[in-house]
Write an enzyme that holds these catalytic residues in place. Sequence first.
Site, short mmCIF file in Angstrom:
data_model
loop_
_atom_site.label_atom_id
_atom_site.label_comp_id
_atom_site.label_asym_id
_atom_site.label_seq_id
_atom_site.Cartn_x
_atom_site.Cartn_y
_atom_site.Cartn_z
N GLY A 1 -74.59 74.35 -84.71
CA GLY A 1 -73.66 73.08 -84.64
C GLY A 1 -73.70 72.20 -83.52
O GLY A 1 -75.00 72.06 -82.90
N CYS A 2 -72.85 70.92 -84.60
CA CYS A 2 -73.36 69.98 -83.55
C CYS A 2 -73.50 69.81 -82.03
O CYS A 2 -73.75 69.57 -81.47
CB CYS A 2 -72.53 68.72 -84.24
SG CYS A 2 -70.88 68.46 -84.48
#
Lengths: 340, 340, 340, 340
Positions: free
Chosen positions: D143-144
């Site tokens: 995930g970012c």
Amino acid sequence: MKAAVAGASGYAGGELLRLLLGHPSIGIGTLTAGSSAGTRLGEHQPHLPTLADRIIEETTPEALSGHDVVFLALPHGQSADLAARLGQDTLIVDCGADFRLTSAADWTHFYGGEHAGAWPYGLPELPGRRERLRGARRIAVPGCYPTAATLALFPAFAAGLAEPDVVVVAASGTSGAGRSLKPNLLGSEVMGSVSAYGVGGVHRHTPEMEQNLTAVAGRPVRVSFTPTLAPMSRGILATCTAPATPGVTAAALREAYETAVKDEPFLRLLPEGVWPATAMTVGANTAALQVTLDERAGRIVAVAAIDNLTKGTAGGAIQSANLALGLPEELGLPLNGVAP
Amino acid sequence: MKAAVAGASGYAGGELLRLLLGHPSIGIGTLTAGSSAGTRLGEHQPHLPTLADRIIEETTPEALSGHDVVFLALPHGQSADLAARLGQDTLIVDCGADFRLTSAADWTHFYGGEHAGAWPYGLPELPGRRERLRGARRIAVPGCYPTAATLALFPAFAAGLAEPDVVVVAASGTSGAGRSLKPNLLGSEVMGSVSAYGVGGVHRHTPEMEQNLTAVAGRPVRVSFTPTLAPMSRGILATCTAPATPGVTAAALREAYETAVKDEPFLRLLPEGVWPATAMTVGANTAALQVTLDERAGRIVAVAAIDNLTKGTAGGAIQSANLALGLPEELGLPLNGVAP
Amino acid sequence: MKAAVAGASGYAGGELLRLLLGHPSIGIGTLTAGSSAGTRLGEHQPHLPTLADRIIEETTPEALSGHDVVFLALPHGQSADLAARLGQDTLIVDCGADFRLTSAADWTHFYGGEHAGAWPYGLPELPGRRERLRGARRIAVPGCYPTAATLALFPAFAAGLAEPDVVVVAASGTSGAGRSLKPNLLGSEVMGSVSAYGVGGVHRHTPEMEQNLTAVAGRPVRVSFTPTLAPMSRGILATCTAPATPGVTAAALREAYETAVKDEPFLRLLPEGVWPATAMTVGANTAALQVTLDERAGRIVAVAAIDNLTKGTAGGAIQSANLALGLPEELGLPLNGVAP
Amino acid sequence: MKAAVAGASGYAGGELLRLLLGHPSIGIGTLTAGSSAGTRLGEHQPHLPTLADRIIEETTPEALSGHDVVFLALPHGQSADLAARLGQDTLIVDCGADFRLTSAADWTHFYGGEHAGAWPYGLPELPGRRERLRGARRIAVPGCYPTAATLALFPAFAAGLAEPDVVVVAASGTSGAGRSLKPNLLGSEVMGSVSAYGVGGVHRHTPEMEQNLTAVAGRPVRVSFTPTLAPMSRGILATCTAPATPGVTAAALREAYETAVKDEPFLRLLPEGVWPATAMTVGANTAALQVTLDERAGRIVAVAAIDNLTKGTAGGAIQSANLALGLPEELGLPLNGVAP
């Protein structure tokens, strides 16, 4: 081949470096600047980590000599002296205004002082200009607004479809003003606000637009130009309108634009009904164009979006340099942008 | 006095409520909306905590009846029916387009369908209109772009200084498009980008500008209008130009504008050399104006900045409502904005 | 009553004037500034047309004397002298830092130089402080970050629910830095970027947060504070977290916050599940609050949104001035904001 | 080699395409999407003119088969089926969350439903992970937010300098939410506002951060994570703090970070005193890092800036794909960003 960049600490200089870092045939040599001389490039261009530790030298003919091409991204008035001392064999690409105008009268009226002359004008898309740039050793990079406005309207004038009473209203991102410490460029002032400036025929890019469109039209073109500042860092959207020559049809207009962009690597006529947004061109050397005929008002309306730092300055400079150096015109220049 | 607001969950409705909360003579009665009926206002207008717990009702004649004034901030096409059922004694102020145009042909051309008629036009600054608004019971609030463009140019036409070939290019904040869930209005698309839309004489605000300027000029005025979307929430900057009538001087132009704004509480002609920015007017009912004569191009260039939600919609609506209700025109309307 | 504003050309000064223009009991007297002395206010605050032609005087005790209240929005270090020469009867409300800290050691550590002393601290919501402000003649307006962080966390500490190991990360709009001509505050740098600064316990607002929370907790509270700059002109969002005291329940936490805000005109605890956004408070003196218990991490997380120029500076100043002058605390202070 | 991109009409898909267009060893094969199937790519990604006329197909195993690598940029829940039908020989790089978590309990707690398993985790910088990615045929792209937070803190935990009570507060640009038509993502709502969401340990990226840091620390690490939405399209700035292990010195901390980044092509530890800004990394696969020791608060504070779409999604995906395909890890990935 090797390039020097004078003015490496500014926005135009940074964009030249960003593009040159991706250029397969031109390496980066000396970097120079004025008051930033002696500092690391990383202090000024923190987005370019691969050059962060390069030391900026002072802008002198000695520092810039010995390169195949020298890009000047300097305040007005410094190019002539540097060019004289760099010799006729070095390609000099001036991103400043000193050698853009052919008319001494226009120069004096808009810039004041004496006209230094004109260099080959670095807008290869303008009919007849590409050939003059091949092998050139001096190039005047167009202003960012004239790039956008000229690209928006030259197909109409080239095809004889437009009358010479042009109105251009353009919105620019703040990087067009450079890294100047002026109150009106502070983030607090700029965000949430669009403002007009240089209104009423006083902006220095006005005669340059007229020069370009007059050359294409073959008769004098007058331009009413209003620049506005928009809350974004990059991009110019130029809305350009001229009376349609009587009898012009929408189909003829479309055809003129299709013809004009057909072999142009960086001009992109959008599908009908799609209008340019500056976000289409961020970081790209592309100009996004669209045109229509307003039959009610009897006017052609053409809109161009460019990135003022790329096609409007540094990308345009490298495009012309490619031609001058005998390289493929598109070399090292991105066609695709960064979005959203 | 008491006001109902239909469309209370939208941006125009929210601005009406914000302004009415500061109005000394008009209280806030029923709030209605369409799909938001039954919800708390706080869900939609979290910046208005003093009304957060008000429940929104469905937009019906019954809900809206019993008020001195009903503000309609609804999609086009709903006003006529509501008005018919609310009776002739209730002041109805329509922020929508249904009753703005006097020409049935223009209506059908730009909006489609049948023309519902025209109500007194809520731009008191337009010569001759203020009187028609006093005591009126139906008011059509102008569009936001026509408000800006008309205020920018009417002094020139009223003084006979401009020719009727008008070009208007305007930048608007995104709230002008309402709270519509369209991809092009997403923050990711809007930030960092200026884009053109509705180009070529197709935007519905075009005939409204022509109607206003034609009335002032006393002869048909054609407008080439291009709207653009700018990365900000609020504000319109309209750059407007028309050929100067031969012989016009800069002094005569300035004088015409000074005369036009002299007794107008919400028109502000900036000092010479200062150009409008939308940030000057955020949250205020003020229009910031400037004009100049471009002698090279033979054109008058006038620029207006307004807040599209205040002077361009809700503030303009309350200004006209004040007149209709016999109140001082300025009552409850801020002259000063919120900046930076 | 009449107020003088010193520092009228800056952002805090402009916000003081905007709010005072809407204050029913305090008129605007002399305006002063440093390098802007002699100019029209309109050059600096173009959003305040009703004061545009007021001439700014130089900041001297003479110019500021004869007012009921003097608001100082000056760089640090100028308040003590001015206060000494204005006399004990004039209410002086200092928006600067000079008199905020009670600890001389903290002052010297964070600001350098000698401690000038402490004035009554202008955060009426802090337990026990409101009474000290009534009738006061000297007020130190809190810093913008401490206002947000203290309001977010004091209810938890007041109720004994939080342990003193606090982490605050806050995002501020650029107006918090004032109208300083620094490269990192240019629009081109700020737009499209969030950046950290003053990291690692060096920001001067850190000891002020500790002072406030320590007073409420009754034992030493340590704060790790990181400020960040966000691409907006106004607003602070402070995310604040502290370990939950063992045994704390979500219900007890909610109840503590409901109790804390119950009689506070400017504190607004949002409905459960709704989290603060700075847009809820633009131009308003409101603090939007929310809190939750992260049971996994064993931490209370509280978030406050304020407008840094309103509740964070000028609005907070006027709120305390109202108390000092015997006026209703809410007088002239907007509860509702300007959005979108 | 040839890549298919599923989800080509979204923001992550667009960034994958932008980067693949500059990749010297991976060509672009089939593009697929859900509701956009059958349309031209140009309608969705107008910044990629060189792919404008490519037609998007429907996302099916058939359409995606026959490629060396398939990038999935799809909503959660679709990857398992597609992967099962594409065979074990095709490299599948999933930008979604389906295979990121190793703990079935965490999966069910945060995402609901049944855990599908875990794939090799595509963060080569995490100690021990690079080797597992070489030759892999399944990759879960992080995930970012976890990318940013993990890169900020892993050096401290790897060196045993930090205690496991972590607080992360991160600001993200709006593209992190994808092209979702939600009211809170409209430009009018986002511009001029920072807001908190997913507060209190409920954001799905929380267990992923804990998983990463726990693996590095060798003991359970708890994370209090608060995401905020900032008015910009791209970028994440993660402010991360953990108690310093007793005895830690600033010099030891600096050394740990220098060691950690030494051979990492995409990690950039800024010079001391310079703090990350998201503008440093726009369009680049670089993470800009800085760390300090707050001795007063006894905490390590580390900040990371990344482009959420590049290093945080598409760039990270290609980096891991390069490893899996036996290509140089840096191939086709920009180190320099686009600024200002």
